[in-house]
Design a protein around this motif. Structure first.
Motif, PDB file in Angstrom:
ATOM      1  N   LYS A  48      31.339  71.194  82.697  1.00 52.47           N
ATOM      2  CA  LYS A  48      32.374  71.469  81.759  1.00 52.47           C
ATOM      3  C   LYS A  48      32.046  70.773  80.421  1.00 52.47           C
ATOM      4  N   LYS A  49      32.829  71.375  79.492  1.00 55.87           N
ATOM      5  CA  LYS A  49      32.705  70.913  78.100  1.00 55.87           C
ATOM      6  C   LYS A  49      32.427  69.513  77.965  1.00 55.87           C
ATOM      7  N   ASN A  50      31.354  69.311  77.243  1.00 53.20           N
ATOM      8  CA  ASN A  50      30.995  67.906  76.764  1.00 53.20           C
ATOM      9  C   ASN A  50      30.409  66.909  77.923  1.00 53.20           C
ATOM     10  N   SER A  51      30.451  67.571  78.996  1.00 55.13           N
ATOM     11  CA  SER A  51      29.875  66.806  80.156  1.00 55.13           C
ATOM     12  C   SER A  51      28.466  67.289  80.765  1.00 55.13           C
ATOM     13  N   HIS A  52      27.487  66.620  80.303  1.00 59.02           N
ATOM     14  CA  HIS A  52      26.047  67.031  80.266  1.00 59.02           C
ATOM     15  C   HIS A  52      25.427  66.544  81.667  1.00 59.02           C
ATOM     16  N   ALA A  53      25.638  67.064  82.828  1.00 55.49           N
ATOM     17  CA  ALA A  53      25.535  66.666  84.048  1.00 55.49           C
ATOM     18  C   ALA A  53      23.793  66.736  84.313  1.00 55.49           C
TER      19      ALA A  53
END
Ligand SMILES: *Cc1c(COP(=O)(O)O)cnc(C)c1O
Length: 377
Positions: A228-233
């Motif tokens: 999801k946006k701005n969550s760079h897993a």
């Protein structure tokens, strides 16, 4: 008469008005990234292949690369790949951090030889090849548009616990007994390079799969690794399918099966007209004709280079797909293979020639090619 090798522009002519109308609406909305047409095309193409999910990407090479990454294949892993294929089938493996393990191909179908693949695996197990690698996956390339027999391919992958990924970049719509390219592996990649059986107006690709978890990972991997946006897993690429290309592809998908039928018809006629000419070896047309959608019409001759020159001088577009087997490319020098390691693939590379093949090729165009080939011999 000049005969082009392919004719990507004329395929678009009847669709131009519809495509331009939709492009205009996109230009007005400005939804160039992940616009509505992307999801609509992904859904339609997945359904065409007979699977649940389609994840559009920037090109066919990224499609293979990201399919491998989604499957968790990377450093220390080996991936079986035919020794005779387009470079990207193998480079994508290396780009994912894994190591390509070339396999000999069949002398008559040009496809991966599963008996030889057994030997490659046995040698690796005995520590005699693919040193230190854990061979985890196989890339089945439906080369030239010819499907690898699905049952045998699946059985091989299952028997050896390998993840099966189809490189279906040349086989959009190819089908045997209801098994369509894209529905055979756990994952399948397609390229929409303009001259492919389904081609965009630029670069584009897709991964298709029935697996919900893999699809979710791919959604993130193609978009900077963001579930999801701005969550760079995870580390992903910027490899999204353009809205503009999705519009073109959605319009062209409706004509894919007609285009494939036209290619098959041309191949059958070429085979009739070229039978017994010189030392030409012609492609076999499978009993179920749709099993080979003739992305390329490839003949073999010991006089390949001379025939190529003859046709070229007469304005007939020809090509070699491909002149160098995977193990002999400079990029894979460090893998330590040498000339003679895959004699069938090496011989094929020296003898193959691709003749003009595209949907809507006219009888006159084909006759001119046949006449020039006969004239040579
Ligand atoms: C075209 C092709 C690719 C690569 O696709 P691109 O869209 O050019 O990156 C990969 N494998 C095969 C067999 C191809 O023909």
């Amino acid at each position: 008469m000049k005969i082009p090798f392919v004719d990507v522009a004329s395929e678009l002519v009847p669709l131009k008005a519809e495509i331009f109308r939709q492009l205009e609406a996109t230009f007005e909305r400005g939804d160039f990234i992940q616009g509505g047409a992307v999801e609509a095309f992904e859904r339609e193409f997945a359904s065409f292949c007979g699977v649940q999910h389609g994840i559009g990407v920037a090109n066919g090479t990224d499609a293979i690369h990201l399919a491998l990454r989604a499957a968790g294949i990377g450093a220390g892993d080996g991936v079986l790949v035919p020794a005779h294929t387009f470079f990207a089938s193998a480079s994508a493996i290396a780009l994912a951090g894994a190591t390509p393990v070339p396999v000999e191909v069949d002398d008559s179908t040009f496809l991966i030889d599963l008996e030889k693949a057994e030997e490659t695996l046995a040698r690796a197990k005995a520590g005699k090849a693919a040193a230190g690698l854990n061979i985890k996956a196989i890339i089945g390339v439906h080369l030239y548009g010819r499907l690898i027999p699905p049952a045998a391919l699946k059985e091989f992958a299952e028997k050896h616990g390998l993840m099966l990924i189809e490189d279906a970049a040349q086989a959009h719509g190819a089908e045997i007994q209801g098994h369509r390219a894209g529905s055979i592996g756990k994952l399948a990649s397609f390229s929409f390079y303009p001259s492919k059986n389904l081609g965009a107006a630029g670069d584009a690709g897709i991964v298709v799969t029935d697996d919900d978890a893999l699809a979710a990972r791919l959604q993130a991997l193609r978009n900077h690794g963001q579930p999801k946006k701005n969550s760079h897993a995870m580390l992903g690429l910027n490899s999204r399918l353009d809205t503009v290309q999705a519009i073109v592809l959605k319009a062209k998908l409706a004509n894919l099966e007609d285009g494939n039928r036209s290619r098959i018809r041309s191949a059958i006629r070429y085979n009739d007209q070229l039978a017994g000419v010189g030392d030409l070896v012609l492609p076999e047309i499978p009993a179920e004709a749709t099993a080979h959608v003739f992305h390329l019409y490839v003949v073999r001759t010991k006089k390949r280079d001379e025939l190529m020159k003859h046709l070229d001088q007469r304005g007939i577009g020809v090509g070699i797909h491909y002149p160098t087997p995977i193990h002999l490319h400079g990029a894979f020098k460090h893998l330590g293979y040498k000339a003679g390691d895959f004699p069938v693939a090496e011989k094929i590379c020296g003898e193959i020639l691709s003749l003009p093949m595209f949907p809507g090729m006219t009888d006159d165009q084909r006759n001119a090619v046949v006449t020039a080939v006969k004239e040579f011999f």
